[in-house]
Design an enzyme around this catalytic site. Sequence first.
Site, PDB file in Angstrom:
ATOM      1  N   ARG A   1       0.855  -1.201   0.000  1.00  0.00           N
ATOM      2  CA  ARG A   1       0.000   0.000   0.000  1.00  0.00           C
ATOM      3  C   ARG A   1       0.887   1.247   0.000  1.00  0.00           C
ATOM      4  O   ARG A   1       0.916   2.008   0.955  1.00  0.00           O
ATOM      5  CB  ARG A   1      -0.963  -0.058   1.169  1.00  0.00           C
ATOM      6  CG  ARG A   1      -2.026  -1.115   0.889  1.00  0.00           C
ATOM      7  CD  ARG A   1      -2.994  -1.274   2.002  1.00  0.00           C
ATOM      8  NE  ARG A   1      -4.359  -1.013   1.553  1.00  0.00           N
ATOM      9  CZ  ARG A   1      -5.412  -1.193   2.328  1.00  0.00           C
ATOM     10  NH1 ARG A   1      -5.282  -1.583   3.560  1.00  0.00           N
ATOM     11  NH2 ARG A   1      -6.623  -0.960   1.854  1.00  0.00           N
TER      12      ARG A   1
ATOM     13  N   ASP B   1      -5.048  -0.566  -5.649  1.00  0.00           N
ATOM     14  CA  ASP B   1      -5.435  -0.955  -4.297  1.00  0.00           C
ATOM     15  C   ASP B   1      -6.880  -1.471  -4.267  1.00  0.00           C
ATOM     16  O   ASP B   1      -7.825  -0.728  -4.001  1.00  0.00           O
ATOM     17  CB  ASP B   1      -5.257   0.248  -3.367  1.00  0.00           C
ATOM     18  CG  ASP B   1      -5.439  -0.113  -1.911  1.00  0.00           C
ATOM     19  OD1 ASP B   1      -5.934  -1.229  -1.639  1.00  0.00           O
ATOM     20  OD2 ASP B   1      -5.105   0.710  -1.049  1.00  0.00           O
TER      21      ASP B   1
HETATM   22  P1  NAD Z   1      -8.433  -3.054   7.845  1.00  0.00           P
HETATM   23  O1  NAD Z   1      -9.558  -3.491   6.978  1.00  0.00           O
HETATM   24  O2  NAD Z   1      -7.288  -3.952   8.078  1.00  0.00           O
HETATM   25  O3  NAD Z   1      -9.062  -2.693   9.295  1.00  0.00           O
HETATM   26  C1  NAD Z   1     -10.170  -1.848   9.439  1.00  0.00           C
HETATM   27  C2  NAD Z   1      -9.963  -0.950  10.626  1.00  0.00           C
HETATM   28  O4  NAD Z   1     -10.132  -1.676  11.849  1.00  0.00           O
HETATM   29  C3  NAD Z   1      -8.587  -0.310  10.724  1.00  0.00           C
HETATM   30  O5  NAD Z   1      -8.724   1.094  10.708  1.00  0.00           O
HETATM   31  C4  NAD Z   1      -8.038  -0.817  12.047  1.00  0.00           C
HETATM   32  O6  NAD Z   1      -7.219   0.137  12.699  1.00  0.00           O
HETATM   33  C5  NAD Z   1      -9.304  -1.081  12.808  1.00  0.00           C
HETATM   34  N1  NAD Z   1      -9.162  -1.958  13.984  1.00  0.00           N
HETATM   35  C6  NAD Z   1      -8.420  -3.066  14.149  1.00  0.00           C
HETATM   36  N2  NAD Z   1      -8.575  -3.580  15.387  1.00  0.00           N
HETATM   37  C7  NAD Z   1      -9.461  -2.771  16.019  1.00  0.00           C
HETATM   38  C8  NAD Z   1     -10.040  -2.783  17.306  1.00  0.00           C
HETATM   39  N3  NAD Z   1      -9.728  -3.712  18.222  1.00  0.00           N
HETATM   40  N4  NAD Z   1     -10.899  -1.782  17.620  1.00  0.00           N
HETATM   41  C9  NAD Z   1     -11.221  -0.821  16.726  1.00  0.00           C
HETATM   42  N5  NAD Z   1     -10.714  -0.769  15.485  1.00  0.00           N
HETATM   43  C10 NAD Z   1      -9.850  -1.738  15.142  1.00  0.00           C
HETATM   44  O7  NAD Z   1      -7.879  -1.638   7.417  1.00  0.00           O
HETATM   45  P2  NAD Z   1      -7.927  -0.898   6.008  1.00  0.00           P
HETATM   46  O8  NAD Z   1      -9.234  -0.234   5.854  1.00  0.00           O
HETATM   47  O9  NAD Z   1      -7.542  -1.863   4.956  1.00  0.00           O
HETATM   48  O10 NAD Z   1      -6.829   0.236   6.166  1.00  0.00           O
HETATM   49  C11 NAD Z   1      -5.815   0.179   7.113  1.00  0.00           C
HETATM   50  C12 NAD Z   1      -4.755   1.214   6.876  1.00  0.00           C
HETATM   51  O11 NAD Z   1      -4.175   1.136   5.607  1.00  0.00           O
HETATM   52  C13 NAD Z   1      -5.220   2.632   7.030  1.00  0.00           C
HETATM   53  O12 NAD Z   1      -4.296   3.256   7.875  1.00  0.00           O
HETATM   54  C14 NAD Z   1      -5.080   3.256   5.728  1.00  0.00           C
HETATM   55  O13 NAD Z   1      -4.667   4.603   5.834  1.00  0.00           O
HETATM   56  C15 NAD Z   1      -3.976   2.444   5.144  1.00  0.00           C
HETATM   57  N6  NAD Z   1      -4.113   2.515   3.687  1.00  0.00           N
HETATM   58  C16 NAD Z   1      -3.067   2.990   2.962  1.00  0.00           C
HETATM   59  C17 NAD Z   1      -3.182   3.083   1.584  1.00  0.00           C
HETATM   60  C18 NAD Z   1      -2.085   3.604   0.747  1.00  0.00           C
HETATM   61  O14 NAD Z   1      -1.190   4.243   1.222  1.00  0.00           O
HETATM   62  N7  NAD Z   1      -2.110   3.322  -0.533  1.00  0.00           N
HETATM   63  C19 NAD Z   1      -4.342   2.679   0.964  1.00  0.00           C
HETATM   64  C20 NAD Z   1      -5.396   2.201   1.761  1.00  0.00           C
HETATM   65  C21 NAD Z   1      -5.257   2.115   3.118  1.00  0.00           C
END
Ligand code: NAD
Length: 394
Positions: free
Chosen positions: A136, A144
Amino acid sequence: MAARLAFRAPLPEGPPLMKVSVPKETAAGESRVALVPEVTQRMTRSGLEVVLEPGAGAGAHHPDASYQEAGAEIQDGAGFSGDVVAKVAPPSAQEIGSLRGGGVLVGFLQPLTATDTVRALADARVTAFAMEAIPRITRAQSMDALSSQATVAGYRAALIAAQELGRFFPMLTTAAGTVRPATVMVLGAGVAGLQAIATARRLGAVVQAFDVRAAVKEQIESLGARFLELDLGLEDAEAAGGYARQLTDEEQQRQRELLAEEIGKVDAVISTAAVPGRPAPLLVIEDGVRNMKPGSVIVDLAAETGGNCELTEAGETVVKHDVTIVGPLNLPSSMPDHASQLYAKNVQSLIELMVSDEGRLELDFDDEIIAGACITRDGEIVNEGAKQAVGAAA
Ligand code: NAD
């Protein structure tokens, strides 16, 4: 690193170049397709050959003719004939049997949990790329697929919550009296959670959200929602790659107790919390559900990986303690048109990295995206996380 084919300018007339094939998805409930006509046209215009199985796009409302107009061929049984096979759902054992040794597969593979699939792909000597494993990083943003599909799921989850709740989301002032807006709590503010917040806000609900990563507070607030401060006694739970780390048992226990109180105050909970490669964290215990007002709703997006709520039943809508608990599976597939459109763009961007200047398949394993996304190659499992998962399952 070799310059890449841009899929823009038409190439000179000549023999067909790299062939991309798209099978019809066979997984139960899967309506998406890996390429849509618009993206297909961009590929064929740049000289690539694209072939699809009849009906491959039907679930996403793209008839065969629309692909033919885009320059693709429709051929019975040709779904696995490409130099690159583009899929959505992980391949079944039968589909893996149809893949050529040395051929390339691109799709969701669930590399950290679908250990049998990964093992079988390695045994079949398929060079398999998982959309989930694309790093990512900024350069890979257009690839993505986790984000594009989570966007669909988050949007849909908010609509389900609104649909299931026997109350309005917005505040209304009518001749028959004033209706107070619904209160919604979003647990987990990653891509899906943020989209759920934005959608619930657009519908007029008052939204609060919680995440264990401190960085999301600002993002939550920028969408007009309130960040729920829970005193878990943790600094920050952000781990590598911007993902959450798994909380300790004590932290989890404290979180569940505090949340059990907080969710008693809202009309709807949309839970999206996930930790990559692990079962979903349990956030909402039965006591929490019991605390909710009669008629409240929980939409548990984590149903597929065990659920964020103790009472969730995957794929079902159940009513417990007068609370409707929805545990949807594969929500992106319930909006196949846009989900496929976004996914196809993700796939196209990845495939662009696999084409030489001459339009032939060329995999540059010095490229961190190609190396990072590759799960199996030359009969081996080459992704560290997948290797460990397969080892642990053996
Ligand atoms: P994910 O689907 O893995 O998780 C969903 C959310 O659940 C996350 O925000 C996580 O912090 C939260 N979580 C985990 N355990 C928890 C708990 N016990 N209580 C409450 N919340 C909890 O995450 P995602 O949506 O795939 O994205 C995760 C990260 O990836 C984000 O920081 C996002 O900024 C980053 N991201 C980066 C890029 C990029 O740079 N290209 C693109 C997409 C996402």
